[in-house]
Every structure is written in C-alpha cells, then in structure tokens.
Design an enzyme around this catalytic site. Sequence first.
Site, PDB file in Angstrom:
ATOM      1  N   GLU A 195     -91.949  16.709 -38.592  1.00  0.00           N
ATOM      2  CA  GLU A 195     -92.570  17.531 -39.633  1.00  0.00           C
ATOM      3  C   GLU A 195     -91.568  18.463 -40.315  1.00  0.00           C
ATOM      4  O   GLU A 195     -91.641  18.686 -41.523  1.00  0.00           O
ATOM      5  CB  GLU A 195     -93.720  18.359 -39.056  1.00  0.00           C
ATOM      6  CG  GLU A 195     -95.009  17.583 -38.824  1.00  0.00           C
ATOM      7  CD  GLU A 195     -95.025  16.813 -37.514  1.00  0.00           C
ATOM      8  OE1 GLU A 195     -94.004  16.829 -36.787  1.00  0.00           O
ATOM      9  OE2 GLU A 195     -96.056  16.194 -37.213  1.00  0.00           O
ATOM     10  N   HIS A 216    -106.098  22.297 -32.866  1.00  0.00           N
ATOM     11  CA  HIS A 216    -106.420  21.256 -33.845  1.00  0.00           C
ATOM     12  C   HIS A 216    -107.471  21.727 -34.843  1.00  0.00           C
ATOM     13  O   HIS A 216    -108.138  20.924 -35.480  1.00  0.00           O
ATOM     14  CB  HIS A 216    -106.937  19.998 -33.127  1.00  0.00           C
ATOM     15  CG  HIS A 216    -105.865  18.959 -32.918  1.00  0.00           C
ATOM     16  ND1 HIS A 216    -104.576  19.292 -32.604  1.00  0.00           N
ATOM     17  CD2 HIS A 216    -105.901  17.602 -32.980  1.00  0.00           C
ATOM     18  CE1 HIS A 216    -103.861  18.186 -32.483  1.00  0.00           C
ATOM     19  NE2 HIS A 216    -104.632  17.151 -32.705  1.00  0.00           N
TER      20      HIS A 216
END
Lengths: 314, 346
Positions: free
Chosen positions: B63, B132
């Site tokens: 990322e 999440h």
Amino acid sequence: MKEFDIKKAYHLFYLIRRSEEKIIELYDTDKIKSPVHLSIGQEAIAVGVSLALDDNDIVFSNYRGHAHYLAREGNLNQMWAELYGKIDGSSRGKAGSMHLSDWSVNFMTTSAIVTSAIPEAVGYAFAQKYKNDKGIVICYHGDGAVDEGVYWESLNFASLHNLPILFVCENNKYAIYTHQSKRMLNDSISERANAFGVKASKVDGLTTKDFYNAAYKSLDEIKNGNGPMLIECLTTRWRDHVGPGEDRHIKFRSDDELDNAIKNDDLLRLESMLSEKEVKKINDEVDNKINEAIKYSEKSSFPDTSEITEEVYG
Amino acid sequence: MDNLKEINYGQAIYEGCYQEMENNDSVFVYGLGVDDQKGHYGTSKDLHKIFGEKRNFDMPLSEDAMTGVGIGAALAGLRPIYVHQRMDFLLLCMNQLVNMAAKLRYMSSGEHSVPFVVRAAIGRSWGQGAQHSQAFHSYFMHVPGIKVVAPTTPHDAKGCLIASIRDNNPVVFVEHRMLYSNTGYVPNNLYEVEFGKGRVLIEGTDITLVGASYTVTDCIRAAEALKKIGISAEVIDPVSLSPIDYDLIRKSANKTKKVLVVDNGWLTCGFSSEIIADLGINCSNLKLDRMGYLESPCPTTRVLEDGFYPDPEGVAIKANIMCNGEKNWKPEKISREEINSFKGPF
C-alpha cells in the site's frame, strides 16, 4: 556509445564543487536560513550519470540533491534564489535546498523524508511505459534509503512491470553517522536488488568516467526493454550529514577513510586531463556564473506573505 | 426521465468510472482485487476486459509504495484511481498521502500537480471489528492539499467521482459499505458534482441534522421519525468534507437555531468538532450538540457493535431533547435493511 566528454565532465564537476563551497562560505551570514545537505565528495556520480542521459530522461533526486540538480544543468540563478528563499527561486522560496525541482530540465521532485520519492519515480516510469514515452527515469538515493520497506516494495513493482527506470544508489556507507554494517546483515545492495529482479551491479571505480560507463550501459539495456536496473556507486561524503561543517570531530569514521577519499578527488584527475588554458577558461566561466547567481539572489525580493496560502490546491 | 435511470450507489460509481475512462485514456484503476470476479462491489468489475489490463490491474500488497506509484503517475500527467476495500489500510499510505501527495504542488510552487483519486470504503457492519470498520475522513480533512468527498446518494457518487478524477489535486473519495445498495436516479451522461457544495436533503424549520457519509441516512430516518411527532428537521448532506460548505450549514443553523452533527467517526478533533467550531464562531444563540462513535475501538460482537455506532433512534431522541427537552420519548424501532440483510462473509 557516445564518448565521455572530459571538458563537460570537468565543467559540471567544478560547478557543483564551487557551488557547494560558496554555500559553505556564505552559510555563516545566515542568508540561507534552511538546512543544506552538501554533495561534496559525491559529485562524480551525478556528473557521470548526467552525461549519459538524454534530454527527455527524468530525474528524481533527494534532499542531498544539489549535485543532481546542477549536473542536470538546472537553472543556477533559480537554485541560488531558492536557497536564499527569494521570489525568483525555482519554487518561490517554498522548497529551499531540500525540495529542489526544475521542470524545464525534467528535474522532478525531491523529498526530505528518506526514500519517499522512490515510489513516485517508479510511478513516473510506469506512466512512461503507459504512454509509450521514451524518457527513462533516474532515481538517485543513498544507502540509507534501502533500510525502508517502501524501497523494496518499489523495486518489486518496478521489476514486476518491467519499468524503464535506473536506480542510482550513492552508497557513502553512512546514514548520518551510522555505518551500513550496523543497519544490515547483507551489505551488498546490488545483490539484494538482483534478488528482486532489478538487474544491479556495483561500481567501485570511483571516477566520473566509471559512473558514466556504468550508467550508459544500464540505460542502453533499459532502452532495449530489459527492465529496471540499479547501479550501486561507492562514494564518500566529505562533509557533515547536514550543514556546512566537517564531521571529523564526531569520530564515527577514521580519518584515513576520509583522507583517502580526498586524495582520490576525481576533480583533480579530470583537471589533469585538460590544458591549463582550458581549465582556466572553465573555472572563470563557472566562478562568474556563480557570482552572478548570488548577485541575482541578493537582488531578488522575498515573497509577500500573501503567498503563504497560494498553490496549496491547483 | 429519459436521461435518468434508477441504479444503486455501487453501480453509480462503476458508471462514473467507466464513462470517464472511455472519455480520457489517462484514467486508470488499480488496487487489491479490482480485477477479480467481484470487482470491488462491482465498481471496477471487468474494466480490464473493456479497457485493457494496464487500465485496471491488481497490485502487490504494498500500500505504501503503490500510493507513491499513483502519485508518480499523476505527476507524469496520468489520472490514477487507487481503490481500497477498507479505509483502515489508508494508514499504510499516510506518509505518501500527507508528506508527498498533499505537498508536491506547494513545494514546487505550482509546477507539479497530483491528480490522484484514492477511493476507500468504510467497512462497517457484520462484525468487522476494530481494524476493518474505521472511518478516517477527519484525518485527511486536517491536511491542506488534500480534498475529501463522502457522497451518500448514487447521483453524488457518480458526479463526485467524475469531479475527483478531473480535479488536479489528490482526492480521498470516501465510500461506505452500507451505502452500496442505496438506490436513486442518476443521469446517464457525464456530469460533475462540485467540490465544496453541500445539499439540503430534507427541508425543515425546527432543527438541523448534519451527517457525514452513512450517518446522513441515520439523519434522514431520524427526521422521518421526528416528523411523526411534529418536529420539522432539516437534513444536510455536506457531500464534500474538504472543502466544506459552511455557508449552507450556517444558513440552516440561523434558521433552526439548533444543530445536531452526527459523525460517522469519533468526536475528538473530528468532523463534528469542525462544524461546531465554525458555528460557534460565526453564528450566535445556537443550541449545538453532536454524536458519533463511542470513544473506543469498534467492538466485534453485534450487541456491542450496535451500541458503538450512532443510530436513527438515538439521533431522533437527541434531536427531540434539543427541541423541547422531552427526555422520555422514544421512536418506534427504525429498520435498517442494509444492515439487517448484510451477512458477509467479507
């Protein structure tokens, strides 16, 4: 292979050396109110690599970037005015030494966060391939950069997509004062890069011509579609990590290490290959250019405070 | 109505992306799983089959570097769209977004620009737990040089995405998993929803409810419940969080004199703090309050998760207290089909 141009190499080398020395001379006046990371001792890499480049190649540098900028023949007046924080600087005083850029010579961004512009260089190379443009991306970085995880993420993506990029690792062995051996077990950066699919070699000849030859060969490979390459260039930083001073008193390396590097100064080697007359002509020209640039910077105004919030968004 | 069709939020994002890719060769999409069978809730499904693999591709789990790759490609004149299935992973991109993307234009005094869209979905619901489910829009609102949008309707999702792609700045495009099934009328053509313009979704006179992303739907449902007891709530969807349409919110506040900000995030140093600070400085004689996540990480088990988030009943109760001090009223249970029907496993 185009021949190594000794005169041009000496010219650029001397330009970098004298510019850095001028910064040292002037630093105490506090006209450059900002950190500087000098390239003295490492000029041969920037000069050798730059001589091998085409005009449409793109350079990504880092905070120790004066040599890269000057070897790429970025605008000298604008660089000096930028160091002075003036309105005629390449970024109107918003960049200073650590973030030099000059779009007109494809000299892209420089980052003061170690390694942070490396994925940008890879992204630029991705765009070159995407657009089918010819220019190759050159990404200068130090040995400290390879300690960061993002470095290897970047190499992985560059090799995965077979991107046109040449990584130029200027290995001066120290991250500030911390030797490579304290930071990594396998200190062969080129060996590690090879494992990532980036074809890498170590250049330990230390001369401008050696770096020129290595860069030229690599660029040729990249032009032929043979993907990203890396040259690990061994070098020595003569000055302190930051600022105009020397760093012998800190005793992080032996005096011999530094003295040997200074004894092998490639500027003197290049000078010896030219006639006295040729050397004088180049020196006078460069000295004059630098003095003009300093005068230009002295005369230039500081930006108005209304500029603080300009160019945040485009 | 010929030029409108009813589609959901996910389809609207797909359509905006598809049409702009067709319109401009320099637009490309990348991110984990964008070219898999699911295509990120259908928003990027099969784009590689239409436009080629170089314009919709999967990536290594990197990322950090892949954010820089997008920024670098943007510097070279391309218009990348980087897709994240969970906003939580943007923390791995923070150095690149804050130190690089937000500053390259400024540090080069306008020489560089970074037309880069980062799409990130808030993953709330069905046991997503602490890592999440998070919403970080306020982190990015704090940084000069980055724009933030959080559309809630299909119309705005499509128009904001097109505007984000065409914008010459880095844009964090905030999506929310519980919005993908929202349906609405969307124009067939290419259009932009302007940055810095909010919308009054429901007009009212007694109290102003301001949401952000999914909590806008909580505000709408609360307004419907309040209507039944004679309270007229005005619901504002800011759409664009940076820049933000303060004029619209002030105007509504001056009318209703009561503002309840319902954030889809924590309160401290958040979206709600900003709105309330602005109203406190620029308006007078207002009653102000706010709601958001409880001050804890998001718990996984449903019974705690339900208590952690603001809900429409809670918004209605607080609004009613602000309007008439009535503490004992409770609305009927308000059904939220998108939450009830969601069963994962992803």
